[in-house]
Design a protein around this motif. Structure first.
Motif, PDB file in Angstrom:
ATOM      1  N   LEU A 183      -4.039  53.478 -50.938  1.00  0.00           N
ATOM      2  CA  LEU A 183      -2.676  53.029 -50.638  1.00  0.00           C
ATOM      3  C   LEU A 183      -2.619  51.509 -50.505  1.00  0.00           C
ATOM      4  O   LEU A 183      -1.666  50.876 -50.965  1.00  0.00           O
ATOM      5  CB  LEU A 183      -2.176  53.709 -49.370  1.00  0.00           C
ATOM      6  N   ASP A 184      -3.640  50.921 -49.892  1.00  0.00           N
ATOM      7  CA  ASP A 184      -3.680  49.457 -49.796  1.00  0.00           C
ATOM      8  C   ASP A 184      -3.756  48.826 -51.185  1.00  0.00           C
ATOM      9  O   ASP A 184      -3.098  47.817 -51.462  1.00  0.00           O
ATOM     10  CB  ASP A 184      -4.879  49.010 -48.965  1.00  0.00           C
ATOM     11  N   LYS A 185      -4.570  49.405 -52.071  1.00  0.00           N
ATOM     12  CA  LYS A 185      -4.671  48.877 -53.433  1.00  0.00           C
ATOM     13  C   LYS A 185      -3.324  48.961 -54.145  1.00  0.00           C
ATOM     14  O   LYS A 185      -2.925  48.044 -54.866  1.00  0.00           O
ATOM     15  CB  LYS A 185      -5.742  49.635 -54.220  1.00  0.00           C
ATOM     16  N   LEU A 186      -2.621  50.078 -53.931  1.00  0.00           N
ATOM     17  CA  LEU A 186      -1.294  50.212 -54.531  1.00  0.00           C
ATOM     18  C   LEU A 186      -0.354  49.145 -53.984  1.00  0.00           C
ATOM     19  O   LEU A 186       0.395  48.513 -54.744  1.00  0.00           O
ATOM     20  CB  LEU A 186      -0.731  51.602 -54.253  1.00  0.00           C
ATOM     21  N   ALA A 187      -0.387  48.935 -52.668  1.00  0.00           N
ATOM     22  CA  ALA A 187       0.481  47.924 -52.050  1.00  0.00           C
ATOM     23  C   ALA A 187       0.208  46.552 -52.640  1.00  0.00           C
ATOM     24  O   ALA A 187       1.139  45.781 -52.931  1.00  0.00           O
ATOM     25  CB  ALA A 187       0.275  47.907 -50.537  1.00  0.00           C
ATOM     26  N   GLY A 188      -1.058  46.223 -52.820  1.00  0.00           N
ATOM     27  CA  GLY A 188      -1.401  44.930 -53.396  1.00  0.00           C
ATOM     28  C   GLY A 188      -0.955  44.801 -54.831  1.00  0.00           C
ATOM     29  O   GLY A 188      -0.469  43.743 -55.252  1.00  0.00           O
ATOM     30  N   ALA A 189      -1.115  45.877 -55.603  1.00  0.00           N
ATOM     31  CA  ALA A 189      -0.690  45.859 -57.005  1.00  0.00           C
ATOM     32  C   ALA A 189       0.821  45.716 -57.106  1.00  0.00           C
ATOM     33  O   ALA A 189       1.341  45.000 -57.977  1.00  0.00           O
ATOM     34  CB  ALA A 189      -1.149  47.135 -57.710  1.00  0.00           C
ATOM     35  N   MET A 190       1.565  46.378 -56.203  1.00  0.00           N
ATOM     36  CA  MET A 190       3.020  46.265 -56.198  1.00  0.00           C
ATOM     37  C   MET A 190       3.458  44.842 -55.875  1.00  0.00           C
ATOM     38  O   MET A 190       4.377  44.311 -56.503  1.00  0.00           O
ATOM     39  CB  MET A 190       3.614  47.257 -55.193  1.00  0.00           C
ATOM     40  N   ALA A 191       2.799  44.244 -54.903  1.00  0.00           N
ATOM     41  CA  ALA A 191       3.149  42.871 -54.531  1.00  0.00           C
ATOM     42  C   ALA A 191       2.872  41.909 -55.679  1.00  0.00           C
ATOM     43  O   ALA A 191       3.679  41.028 -55.979  1.00  0.00           O
ATOM     44  CB  ALA A 191       2.368  42.456 -53.289  1.00  0.00           C
ATOM     45  N   ALA A 192       1.729  42.083 -56.340  1.00  0.00           N
ATOM     46  CA  ALA A 192       1.374  41.203 -57.449  1.00  0.00           C
ATOM     47  C   ALA A 192       2.331  41.360 -58.619  1.00  0.00           C
ATOM     48  O   ALA A 192       2.622  40.398 -59.330  1.00  0.00           O
ATOM     49  CB  ALA A 192      -0.060  41.483 -57.895  1.00  0.00           C
ATOM     50  N   ALA A 193       2.825  42.592 -58.828  1.00  0.00           N
ATOM     51  CA  ALA A 193       3.715  42.864 -59.947  1.00  0.00           C
ATOM     52  C   ALA A 193       5.171  42.550 -59.618  1.00  0.00           C
ATOM     53  O   ALA A 193       6.031  42.597 -60.505  1.00  0.00           O
ATOM     54  CB  ALA A 193       3.600  44.327 -60.372  1.00  0.00           C
ATOM     55  N   GLY A 194       5.461  42.252 -58.359  1.00  0.00           N
ATOM     56  CA  GLY A 194       6.835  41.989 -57.954  1.00  0.00           C
ATOM     57  C   GLY A 194       7.695  43.231 -57.937  1.00  0.00           C
ATOM     58  O   GLY A 194       8.917  43.155 -58.106  1.00  0.00           O
ATOM     59  N   SER A 195       7.081  44.396 -57.696  1.00  0.00           N
ATOM     60  CA  SER A 195       7.830  45.660 -57.665  1.00  0.00           C
ATOM     61  C   SER A 195       8.754  45.703 -56.451  1.00  0.00           C
ATOM     62  O   SER A 195       8.394  45.233 -55.368  1.00  0.00           O
ATOM     63  CB  SER A 195       6.860  46.844 -57.612  1.00  0.00           C
ATOM     64  N   ASP A 196       9.931  46.281 -56.633  1.00  0.00           N
ATOM     65  CA  ASP A 196      10.880  46.453 -55.539  1.00  0.00           C
ATOM     66  C   ASP A 196      10.563  47.771 -54.840  1.00  0.00           C
ATOM     67  O   ASP A 196      10.819  48.839 -55.403  1.00  0.00           O
ATOM     68  CB  ASP A 196      12.308  46.472 -56.067  1.00  0.00           C
TER      69      ASP A 196
END
Length: 268
Positions: A183-196
């Motif tokens: 879940l942390d990896k997903l959170a980081g990937a979302m932040a890097a991608a600028g996901s809403d």
């Protein structure tokens, strides 16, 4: 993935009454998250997507906001990996208050905290969202995540976390031996991608426990989907944070909180 490190290895295993055959097992490596030159936490994790992990861990544990995290330096050490981040000095007090410098087992989401208050930390409510899923999308999202788990397909021993957006499917997915790490990896990937985060749902292969809800609330996603049941504490926290908890498995679909986020709230 850090160069030279592999997320799984093959070993010879002996079947009962039969010969041996190679089998793939996931690696777990000590990963130290280092802020401003000091180690904050050491977690056992799959040595892949470490930058995403460090960025996401910083966000879901409340150490920093996305705009405060700059470059993540990944440094391979003889006994593991360091993920080095420099945060503004104003964050130092929060870092000192929750200094965690011991190894955390992959199955423990609250390792290293030193008070009951930290275990029961309040989380902010997720931002307002108009997200509503049709009942059919619940199973579709979970099926889509299962199709994006190459390491699980190889080893049958890791968890996954994905971000589902209606009309687009699973747009990001990450795997790890630890469910919290995934879940942390997903959170980081979302932040890097600028996901809403308000535009979609967090989809998990693991149980919906207290710390998974805490992390999702910090991400800001209004809906969590999983094949496993939540704990009672997780349900209470999700209700307070404005997160819909939904499970889907052979026993059917169950909506535990914020039923309005599912198009047909009578689904059981």
């Amino acid at each position: 993935m850090s160069e030279g490190l592999h997320p799984f290895r093959r070993v010879a295993a002996h079947d009962t009454g039969a010969g041996s055959a190679p089998v793939s097992l996931p690696e777990e490596t000590p990963v130290a998250v280092v802020y401003n030159g000091s180690t904050q936490a050491v977690m056992m994790a799959t040595p892949a997507d470490i930058e995403d992990f460090a960025r996401g861990f910083s966000l879901t544990e409340g150490f920093a906001e996305a705009h405060e995290i700059g470059e993540v330096e990944i440094v391979e050490q003889p006994n593991g990996i360091e993920a080095r981040i420099w945060l503004p000095e104003k964050k130092q007090a929060a870092l000192d208050a929750r200094r965690r410098a011991q190894v955390g087992p992959v199955g423990c989401g609250l390792c290293g905290i030193d008070s009951l208050a930290q275990a029961a930390r309040e989380v902010r409510a997720v931002p307002a969202s108009t997200l509503v899923l049709a009942p059919s999308e619940i199973g579709q999202a979970l099926d889509a995540l299962r199709a994006l788990q190459p390491l699980h397909d190889e080893t049958r021993a890791v968890h996954a976390a994905g971000f589902y957006v209606p009309g687009r499917g699973i747009v990001l997915a990450r795997e790890d031996v630890g469910r919290h790490n995934a879940l942390d990896k997903l959170a980081g990937a979302m932040a890097a991608a600028g996901s809403d985060p308000a535009s979609g749902a967090v989809v998990l292969t693991s149980r919906l426990s207290l710390e998974m809800v805490q992390k999702t609330a910090m991400i800001g996603a209004p809906l969590m989907l999983s094949v496993s049941q939540p704990t009672a504490h997780a349900v209470r926290l999700a209700e307070e944070a404005g997160i819909a908890l939904v499970t889907h498995n052979r026993h059917g679909t169950r909506i535990f909180t914020h039923h309005a986020r599912i198009g047909s709230a009578h689904v059981l």
